[in-house]
Motif scaffolding. Structure first.
Motif, mmCIF file in Angstrom:
data_model
loop_
_atom_site.group_PDB
_atom_site.id
_atom_site.type_symbol
_atom_site.label_atom_id
_atom_site.label_comp_id
_atom_site.label_asym_id
_atom_site.label_seq_id
_atom_site.Cartn_x
_atom_site.Cartn_y
_atom_site.Cartn_z
ATOM 1 N N ASN A 282 0.839 -1.195 0.000
ATOM 2 C CA ASN A 282 0.000 0.000 0.000
ATOM 3 C C ASN A 282 0.875 1.246 0.000
ATOM 4 O O ASN A 282 0.631 2.192 0.756
ATOM 5 N N ILE A 283 1.887 1.238 -0.848
ATOM 6 C CA ILE A 283 2.810 2.361 -0.934
ATOM 7 C C ILE A 283 2.369 3.239 -2.098
ATOM 8 O O ILE A 283 2.072 2.755 -3.187
ATOM 9 N N ASP A 284 2.329 4.542 -1.863
ATOM 10 C CA ASP A 284 1.951 5.482 -2.914
ATOM 11 C C ASP A 284 3.207 6.138 -3.470
ATOM 12 O O ASP A 284 3.868 6.919 -2.784
ATOM 13 N N VAL A 285 3.548 5.772 -4.684
ATOM 14 C CA VAL A 285 4.699 6.349 -5.370
ATOM 15 C C VAL A 285 4.137 7.255 -6.453
ATOM 16 O O VAL A 285 3.311 6.840 -7.265
ATOM 17 N N GLY A 286 4.577 8.502 -6.492
ATOM 18 C CA GLY A 286 3.998 9.485 -7.391
ATOM 19 C C GLY A 286 4.305 9.258 -8.861
ATOM 20 O O GLY A 286 3.503 9.574 -9.731
ATOM 21 N N TRP A 287 5.437 8.663 -9.187
ATOM 22 C CA TRP A 287 5.838 8.560 -10.593
ATOM 23 C C TRP A 287 5.503 7.226 -11.238
ATOM 24 O O TRP A 287 5.695 7.064 -12.437
ATOM 25 N N VAL A 288 4.966 6.246 -10.473
ATOM 26 C CA VAL A 288 4.596 4.955 -11.056
ATOM 27 C C VAL A 288 3.409 4.378 -10.284
ATOM 28 O O VAL A 288 3.288 4.545 -9.070
ATOM 29 N N ASP A 289 2.523 3.735 -11.003
ATOM 30 C CA ASP A 289 1.378 3.071 -10.388
ATOM 31 C C ASP A 289 1.766 1.612 -10.120
ATOM 32 O O ASP A 289 1.861 0.802 -11.054
ATOM 33 N N LEU A 290 2.003 1.280 -8.852
ATOM 34 C CA LEU A 290 2.466 -0.068 -8.509
ATOM 35 C C LEU A 290 1.405 -1.138 -8.777
ATOM 36 O O LEU A 290 1.743 -2.276 -9.069
ATOM 37 N N ASP A 291 0.136 -0.779 -8.679
ATOM 38 C CA ASP A 291 -0.914 -1.747 -8.999
ATOM 39 C C ASP A 291 -0.839 -2.153 -10.471
ATOM 40 O O ASP A 291 -0.924 -3.336 -10.808
ATOM 41 N N LEU A 292 -0.663 -1.166 -11.352
ATOM 42 C CA LEU A 292 -0.570 -1.460 -12.783
ATOM 43 C C LEU A 292 0.672 -2.290 -13.100
ATOM 44 O O LEU A 292 0.599 -3.255 -13.868
ATOM 45 N N VAL A 293 1.786 -1.948 -12.480
ATOM 46 C CA VAL A 293 3.018 -2.726 -12.680
ATOM 47 C C VAL A 293 2.812 -4.164 -12.191
ATOM 48 O O VAL A 293 3.249 -5.126 -12.831
ATOM 49 N N GLY A 294 2.114 -4.322 -11.073
ATOM 50 C CA GLY A 294 1.819 -5.660 -10.553
ATOM 51 C C GLY A 294 0.973 -6.477 -11.514
ATOM 52 O O GLY A 294 1.243 -7.649 -11.761
ATOM 53 N N TYR A 295 -0.061 -5.847 -12.067
ATOM 54 C CA TYR A 295 -0.911 -6.564 -13.028
ATOM 55 C C TYR A 295 -0.146 -6.930 -14.299
ATOM 56 O O TYR A 295 -0.336 -8.007 -14.862
ATOM 57 N N ILE A 296 0.728 -6.043 -14.745
ATOM 58 C CA ILE A 296 1.539 -6.328 -15.939
ATOM 59 C C ILE A 296 2.481 -7.497 -15.659
ATOM 60 O O ILE A 296 2.622 -8.412 -16.490
ATOM 61 N N LEU A 297 3.110 -7.504 -14.483
ATOM 62 C CA LEU A 297 3.998 -8.613 -14.137
ATOM 63 C C LEU A 297 3.233 -9.925 -13.991
ATOM 64 O O LEU A 297 3.732 -10.982 -14.386
ATOM 65 N N MET A 298 2.033 -9.872 -13.444
ATOM 66 C CA MET A 298 1.236 -11.101 -13.334
ATOM 67 C C MET A 298 0.864 -11.624 -14.716
ATOM 68 O O MET A 298 0.930 -12.838 -14.973
ATOM 69 N N GLY A 299 0.488 -10.735 -15.634
ATOM 70 C CA GLY A 299 0.172 -11.167 -16.997
ATOM 71 C C GLY A 299 1.387 -11.740 -17.700
ATOM 72 O O GLY A 299 1.302 -12.773 -18.376
ATOM 73 N N ALA A 300 2.544 -11.090 -17.529
ATOM 74 C CA ALA A 300 3.772 -11.597 -18.136
ATOM 75 C C ALA A 300 4.139 -12.953 -17.536
ATOM 76 O O ALA A 300 4.608 -13.851 -18.245
#
Length: 85
Positions: free
Chosen positions: A21-39
């Motif tokens: 539940n970390i909020d990073v301003g320059w990247v959306d970690l949820d989206l990166v997580g979903y992309i990694l799960m799909g990959a």
């Protein structure tokens, strides 16, 4: 190897998408997580297909007579096919 990589990618993606539940301003970690799960799923499926293709074999059994002793000799060979289907 690639199946393990697919599982690792999926697990890291799930951790990024659901556990952090970390909020990073320059990247959306949820989206990166979903992309990694799909990959990870894609890499796992490709590894599974390659593993199943590799396991196909052709078995050849030959029976012949030994010219010296006159005994019947049986020879079994297992090899991979030359052209994949």
């Amino acid at each position: 190897m690639s199946m393990g990589l697919g599982i690792v990618l999926f697990v890291i993606g799930a951790i990024l998408a659901f556990a952090l539940n970390i909020d990073v301003g320059w990247v959306d970690l949820d989206l990166v997580g979903y992309i990694l799960m799909g990959a990870g799923v894609i890499v796992f499926i490709i590894g599974l297909v390659f593993m199943l293709r590799r396991r196909r074999t052709v078995a050849t059994s030959r029976t012949s007579v030994d010219p010296r002793s006159g005994e019947t000799v049986r020879r079994d060979e297992t090899s991979a096919p030359d052209d994949p289907v």
